[in-house]
Design a protein around this motif. Structure first.
Motif, PDB file in Angstrom:
ATOM      1  N   SER A  68       0.831  -1.211   0.000  1.00  0.00           N
ATOM      2  CA  SER A  68       0.000   0.000   0.000  1.00  0.00           C
ATOM      3  C   SER A  68       0.861   1.254   0.000  1.00  0.00           C
ATOM      4  N   GLU A  69       2.018   1.210   0.685  1.00  0.00           N
ATOM      5  CA  GLU A  69       2.901   2.371   0.742  1.00  0.00           C
ATOM      6  C   GLU A  69       3.599   2.618  -0.597  1.00  0.00           C
ATOM      7  N   VAL A  70       3.857   1.515  -1.337  1.00  0.00           N
ATOM      8  CA  VAL A  70       4.454   1.662  -2.669  1.00  0.00           C
ATOM      9  C   VAL A  70       3.397   2.096  -3.679  1.00  0.00           C
ATOM     10  N   LEU A  71       2.161   1.636  -3.475  1.00  0.00           N
ATOM     11  CA  LEU A  71       1.092   1.899  -4.437  1.00  0.00           C
ATOM     12  C   LEU A  71       0.712   3.375  -4.474  1.00  0.00           C
ATOM     13  N   THR A  72       0.643   4.032  -3.311  1.00  0.00           N
ATOM     14  CA  THR A  72       0.203   5.425  -3.262  1.00  0.00           C
ATOM     15  C   THR A  72       0.908   6.150  -2.124  1.00  0.00           C
ATOM     16  N   VAL A  73       1.022   7.456  -2.264  1.00  0.00           N
ATOM     17  CA  VAL A  73       1.638   8.264  -1.204  1.00  0.00           C
ATOM     18  C   VAL A  73       0.588   8.849  -0.280  1.00  0.00           C
TER      19      VAL A  73
END
Length: 602
Positions: free
Chosen positions: A298-303
């Motif tokens: 989730s942290e890689v997918l969106t900021v």
């Protein structure tokens, strides 16, 4: 309704497997128990002939002792050391054998326990045996000490008086041993008849309560499959008509779908959201690097922290059931990207769950939403294409499965059970010789039925095919058929092929190879079969070689109504269905080579 029927068919197949396993287990247990009983009785009889032989030998040794004593007393003027030594050896052997017969011997495998009659006879003969043994010892001692002949004459008379009684008692013992051995053989024969009757009863019960009801279930299943086939054909026909009507209005949408399929984005994550593996295209889109490998997906997918929280909750709630939908993400450049995301749970190992994330970048499609809404055909076209593929697979799999099941049951197990029934009915127990011959035949036929049931069970859809692909399933197929048939069947993956193909292509490759091996076993009478798999960038090749009797290809092609001719025809039709080709080379008396070439789509 369709899903319910499919689940019903799966339950039916599971029940069939259980019934076959129960039948095999029952027959195997019957054979094992019968062998245990027979071997136990045979072990009881191993030493009977040796005991009878030793008992007879005791009579001969007693007579030899008397003969030697008489020679030493009446014939020889002077007893030589050699004659006395020989008499001592015979006397020692006689005592040793008598002790082994009476008290048992581990080295000779003589039992210590005896019947009441034998124990009584040994009690009666013991005083006589001891009298002869002691008198003979005294006689030999007098000879060594060179005492008077008159005293030796007294010992000779004692030996002669007891020798006749000893022979008479020993005859009774030998007769009793023979009688008890005969009783054991009679008991063994009675046990074998009981075992035979019980085995026949088991087979008859299995025929009426397992195989016959199973046959009826299969008939009902085939009828339902035929009905489903008709419905699937009608559905495919209706789908094709609908596709033709909408074709002109969805050209632009097809172009967009093609672009989506060629921009596939995927990754594998653990249930806690940590990244296991991420594809290159997806990593490039998300600016993912090795330095960020310790972050959650989730942290890689969106900021955006709110979007991260929502996606973590979605993973937690849907990790078992899966999820599909559209999401928007905010990348590091503060750009909004729309993804069509599918989350599929995959069980890699036992109790080890992974989530497969498959995405399509639909940002451009979202920008062109008005145009897509105007056409309003995207979902309809997608469902039509999916239904078309599903219908085609259902029709193909149903037809192949029903033909295979009907053929195996009719040609294999059904015929052998019919033969077993007629053989059972023809047994006449009054004619013992013919009955024994038929019993041996029935034993062989029972083993053939067991092999047939195992083969029919094994030929159901192997789990290796869906779980691990064509290489693992072909290796398992050759290994199991080698065990079942006793023939040497080997598999070689010459180019270490490890790719997965479309499920329809894999099942057709598996069935083609299975058919070729079975033909080599059944018709070519082969003892050695080699299956070789190799591949290039665009072609998968499977070669089946056997050392069987071969055949004339031209004559078989002319006889399409024969079993072998129709088998080759069906093989060619099946390979054409997956856009492949088959090459058959056979020389009578030397063997056959069958080659399947299947194109590999990139």
């Amino acid at each position: 309704m369709k899903k319910s029927n499919q689940e019903e068919d799966k339950i039916t197949f599971k029940n069939l497997r259980r019934l076959y396993f129960f039948a095999l287990l029952t027959i195997a247990l019957t054979i094992i128990v019968s062998q245990i009983l027979v071997q136990y009785n045979l072990n009881q009889q191993l030493s009977d002939s040796k005991i009878i032989n030793f008992s007879g030998k005791q009579r001969m040794l007693s007579q030899k002792i008397v003969k030697e004593v008489l020679i030493l007393h009446y014939v020889s003027d002077t007893a030589s050391t050699k004659q006395i030594s020989h008499l001592n050896e015979v006397l020692a052997l006689w005592k040793k054998n008598q002790n082994a017969l009476e008290n048992g011997s581990d080295s000779l495998a003589f039992p210590k326990e005896k019947s009441e009659t034998l124990s009584k006879l040994y009690l009666e003969i013991n005083p006589i045996f001891n009298k002869i043994a002691q008198t003979t010892d005294s006689f030999l001692l007098n000879l060594k000490q060179k005492k008077t002949t008159a005293e030796n004459q007294k010992f000779v008379n004692i030996i002669l008086e007891n020798e006749g009684i000893f022979l008479s008692k020993m005859n009774q013992i030998v007769t009793q041993y023979d009688l008890e051995a005969h009783e054991k053989v009679t008991e063994q024969r009675r046990i074998e008849y009981w075992i035979f009757g019980f085995t026949l009863l088991i087979l008859v019960l299995e025929f009426f309560f397992i195989f016959k009801p199973t046959n009826k279930k299969i008939e009902r299943l085939i009828t339902r499959l035929l009905s489903s086939e008709k419905k699937a054909l009608k559905l495919a026909y209706d789908t094709e008509i609908l596709s033709e009507i909408k074709e002109n209005s969805v050209k632009e949408l097809k172009s967009l779908n093609y672009a989506m399929e060629n921009t596939l984005l995927y990754c594998r994550i653990a249930p806690d959201g940590s990244i296991i593996h991420i594809g290159e295209k997806f990593a490039k889109l998300l600016n993912y690097t090795k330095f960020s490998s310790n972050k959650k997906f989730s942290e890689v997918l969106t900021v955006d922290e709110k979007e991260q929280t929502n996606f973590d909750r979605l993973i937690f709630e849907k990790q078992r059931s899966g999820w599909q939908g559209e999401i928007s993400i905010l990348n590091k450049e503060n750009e909004t990207i729309w993804l069509d995301l599918s989350m599929v749970p995959v069980m890699i190992k036992k109790d080890e769950l992974e989530l497969l994330i498959v995405c399509f970048n639909i940002t451009e499609r979202k920008k062109a939403q008005r145009e897509v809404e105007r056409l309003n055909l995207e979902n309809t076209t997608e469902k039509i294409n999916q239904q078309k593929i599903i219908s085609s697979k259902i029709v193909e799999n149903q037809e192949n499965e029903q033909n295979r099941i009907a053929k195996e049951i009719h040609d294999g197990i059904g015929q052998m059970l019919t033969g077993l029934k007629f053989s059972l009915e023809s047994i006449n127990l009054d004619d013992r010789e013919k009955s024994e011959q038929k019993i041996e035949y029935l034993k062989k036929l029972s083993l053939d039925i067991i092999k047939g049931v195992r083969t029919a069970t094994f030929n159901l859809m192997p789990p290796e095919l869906s779980d691990h692909g064509i290489v693992s399933s072909l290796a398992k197929l050759t290994q199991e058929l080698s065990k079942l048939t006793g023939k040497e069947i080997l598999f070689y993956n010459k180019t270490d092929f490890d790719r997965r193909l479309d499920s329809l292509i894999e099942i057709n490759i598996y069935r083609l190879t299975q058919e070729a091996i079975n033909n080599a076993i059944k018709y070519a009478e082969s003892s050695h079969i080699i299956v070789q798999l190799s591949h290039s960038e665009t072609l998968l090749s499977i070669i089946i070689d056997d050392n069987g009797k071969g055949f004339d290809i031209n004559s078989v092609d002319k006889k399409r109504n024969s079993e072998s001719g129709m088998g080759l025809l069906f093989m060619k039709e099946r390979i054409q269905y997956i856009n492949g080709r088959v090459f058959i080379n056979s020389i009578p008396g030397e063997g056959t080579r069958i080659t399947f070439n299947i194109p590999i789509l990139k």
